[in-house]
Motif scaffolding. Structure first.
Motif, PDB file in Angstrom:
ATOM      1  N   HIS A  96       0.813  -1.213   0.000  1.00 43.68           N
ATOM      2  CA  HIS A  96       0.000   0.000   0.000  1.00 43.68           C
ATOM      3  C   HIS A  96       0.849   1.266   0.000  1.00 43.68           C
ATOM      4  N   ASP A  97       2.139   1.156   0.331  1.00 46.10           N
ATOM      5  CA  ASP A  97       3.020   2.320   0.319  1.00 46.10           C
ATOM      6  C   ASP A  97       3.609   2.595  -1.058  1.00 46.10           C
ATOM      7  N   GLY A  98       3.716   1.571  -1.883  1.00 51.19           N
ATOM      8  CA  GLY A  98       4.345   1.730  -3.182  1.00 51.19           C
ATOM      9  C   GLY A  98       5.853   1.775  -3.019  1.00 51.19           C
ATOM     10  N   PRO A  99       6.583   1.997  -4.098  1.00 51.96           N
ATOM     11  CA  PRO A  99       8.042   2.044  -4.016  1.00 51.96           C
ATOM     12  C   PRO A  99       8.519   3.165  -3.090  1.00 51.96           C
ATOM     13  N   GLN A 100       9.633   2.914  -2.428  1.00 50.97           N
ATOM     14  CA  GLN A 100      10.154   3.880  -1.456  1.00 50.97           C
ATOM     15  C   GLN A 100      10.770   5.103  -2.137  1.00 50.97           C
ATOM     16  N   TYR A 101      11.502   4.883  -3.222  1.00 49.42           N
ATOM     17  CA  TYR A 101      12.202   5.977  -3.901  1.00 49.42           C
ATOM     18  C   TYR A 101      11.612   6.211  -5.290  1.00 49.42           C
ATOM     19  N   HIS A 102      11.538   7.487  -5.679  1.00 51.74           N
ATOM     20  CA  HIS A 102      11.060   7.860  -7.006  1.00 51.74           C
ATOM     21  C   HIS A 102      11.941   8.959  -7.587  1.00 51.74           C
ATOM     22  N   LEU A 103      12.250   8.825  -8.851  1.00 49.69           N
ATOM     23  CA  LEU A 103      12.889   9.891  -9.604  1.00 49.69           C
ATOM     24  C   LEU A 103      11.781  10.551 -10.397  1.00 49.69           C
ATOM     25  N   ARG A 104      11.611  11.836 -10.194  1.00 51.56           N
ATOM     26  CA  ARG A 104      10.548  12.576 -10.872  1.00 51.56           C
ATOM     27  C   ARG A 104      11.197  13.523 -11.870  1.00 51.56           C
ATOM     28  N   VAL A 105      10.799  13.407 -13.122  1.00 51.29           N
ATOM     29  CA  VAL A 105      11.356  14.212 -14.205  1.00 51.29           C
ATOM     30  C   VAL A 105      10.319  15.249 -14.594  1.00 51.29           C
ATOM     31  N   THR A 106      10.724  16.521 -14.586  1.00 53.13           N
ATOM     32  CA  THR A 106       9.807  17.607 -14.911  1.00 53.13           C
ATOM     33  C   THR A 106      10.338  18.404 -16.094  1.00 53.13           C
ATOM     34  N   THR A 107       9.571  19.390 -16.493  1.00 53.24           N
ATOM     35  CA  THR A 107       9.999  20.248 -17.600  1.00 53.24           C
ATOM     36  C   THR A 107      11.176  21.135 -17.201  1.00 53.24           C
ATOM     37  N   ARG A 108      11.451  21.271 -15.910  1.00 55.30           N
ATOM     38  CA  ARG A 108      12.540  22.138 -15.453  1.00 55.30           C
ATOM     39  C   ARG A 108      13.742  21.394 -14.889  1.00 55.30           C
ATOM     40  N   GLY A 109      13.593  20.087 -14.578  1.00 56.85           N
ATOM     41  CA  GLY A 109      14.718  19.359 -14.010  1.00 56.85           C
ATOM     42  C   GLY A 109      14.322  18.011 -13.450  1.00 56.85           C
ATOM     43  N   VAL A 110      15.138  17.513 -12.528  1.00 60.22           N
ATOM     44  CA  VAL A 110      14.904  16.200 -11.913  1.00 60.22           C
ATOM     45  C   VAL A 110      14.794  16.358 -10.404  1.00 60.22           C
ATOM     46  N   GLN A 111      13.983  15.492  -9.797  1.00 61.50           N
ATOM     47  CA  GLN A 111      13.773  15.484  -8.355  1.00 61.50           C
ATOM     48  C   GLN A 111      13.901  14.051  -7.868  1.00 61.50           C
ATOM     49  N   MET A 112      14.547  13.863  -6.726  1.00 59.79           N
ATOM     50  CA  MET A 112      14.642  12.540  -6.115  1.00 59.79           C
ATOM     51  C   MET A 112      13.832  12.553  -4.831  1.00 59.79           C
ATOM     52  N   TRP A 113      12.882  11.624  -4.718  1.00 61.18           N
ATOM     53  CA  TRP A 113      11.959  11.564  -3.588  1.00 61.18           C
ATOM     54  C   TRP A 113      12.104  10.254  -2.827  1.00 61.18           C
ATOM     55  N   GLU A 114      12.007  10.334  -1.516  1.00 65.56           N
ATOM     56  CA  GLU A 114      11.831   9.157  -0.677  1.00 65.56           C
ATOM     57  C   GLU A 114      10.461   9.317  -0.046  1.00 65.56           C
ATOM     58  N   ARG A 115       9.494   8.584  -0.587  1.00 68.33           N
ATOM     59  CA  ARG A 115       8.081   8.730  -0.238  1.00 68.33           C
ATOM     60  C   ARG A 115       7.665  10.199  -0.368  1.00 68.33           C
ATOM     61  N   ALA A 116       7.377  10.922   0.727  1.00 72.69           N
ATOM     62  CA  ALA A 116       6.933  12.317   0.639  1.00 72.69           C
ATOM     63  C   ALA A 116       8.042  13.305   0.984  1.00 72.69           C
ATOM     64  N   ALA A 117       9.289  12.831   1.059  1.00 70.80           N
ATOM     65  CA  ALA A 117      10.415  13.708   1.397  1.00 70.80           C
ATOM     66  C   ALA A 117      11.268  13.956   0.153  1.00 70.80           C
ATOM     67  N   LEU A 118      11.457  15.223  -0.181  1.00 75.86           N
ATOM     68  CA  LEU A 118      12.301  15.596  -1.309  1.00 75.86           C
ATOM     69  C   LEU A 118      13.758  15.476  -0.876  1.00 75.86           C
TER      70      LEU A 118
END
Length: 169
Positions: A96-118
């Motif tokens: 129910h939590d899904g993957p712990q880490y996410h790489l988010r790619v946007t029109t301005r750059g990249v973001q690395m997330w651990e759940r809800a923490a940038l």
């Protein structure tokens, strides 16, 4: 975080909770009643399923709203990619939590997330992206910001192509 952001997070979490609960209830009620199972038994199964799905939906909705609050005006998300934990001793996330880490790619750059923490956020002009199979290496100002193993085959190449479109090599 101001009150507008907080209320937006709450609304998003509530909408996702309601949607998850409704879908779970329909998924149990429809086939159960259609198969001729007694209504009280179907209801006894639908209520906990809806509660669990609502809880999971609210957590996922809250995470998404927190991530969306980090976007600059006009910035759009081009993709979100699940990243495997960096160490094998990490326990796998609950379903129910899904993957712990996410790489988010946007029109301005990249973001690395651990759940809800940038963890970090870098604009396209300041990064260098290298794809090597399923591994993706991101360098920021001459230093390695991260080497990550993306979950899905082809995800590293997809991020690399997006980076190339934004003038990053």
């Amino acid at each position: 975080m101001n009150e507008d952001h907080t209320s937006r997070i709450r609304r998003t979490a509530a909408r996702r909770a309601a949607a998850g609960a409704l879908l779970a209830a329909v998924a149990v009620l429809g086939p159960g009643l259609g198969a001729g199972v007694p209504w009280w038994l179907v209801l006894a199964l639908a209520v906990p399923a809806a509660a669990l799905a609502g809880w999971a939906g609210s957590r996922i909705g809250r995470q998404g709203a927190i991530r969306d609050n980090e976007l600059d005006p006009g910035e759009q998300v081009l993709g979100t990619y699940a990243v495997r934990p960096p160490y094998t001793e990490h326990t796998p996330p609950s379903p129910h939590d899904g993957p712990q880490y996410h790489l988010r790619v946007t029109t301005r750059g990249v973001q690395m997330w651990e759940r809800a923490a940038l963890l970090w956020k870098h604009p396209w002009p300041e990064v260098r992206v290298i794809a090597d199979g399923q591994r993706l290496r991101i360098h920021h100002q001459g230093q390695e910001a991260g080497t990550m193993l993306l979950e899905h085959p082809g995800a590293a190449q997809a991020v690399h192509l997006i980076a190339q479109r934004h003038g990053v090599v």
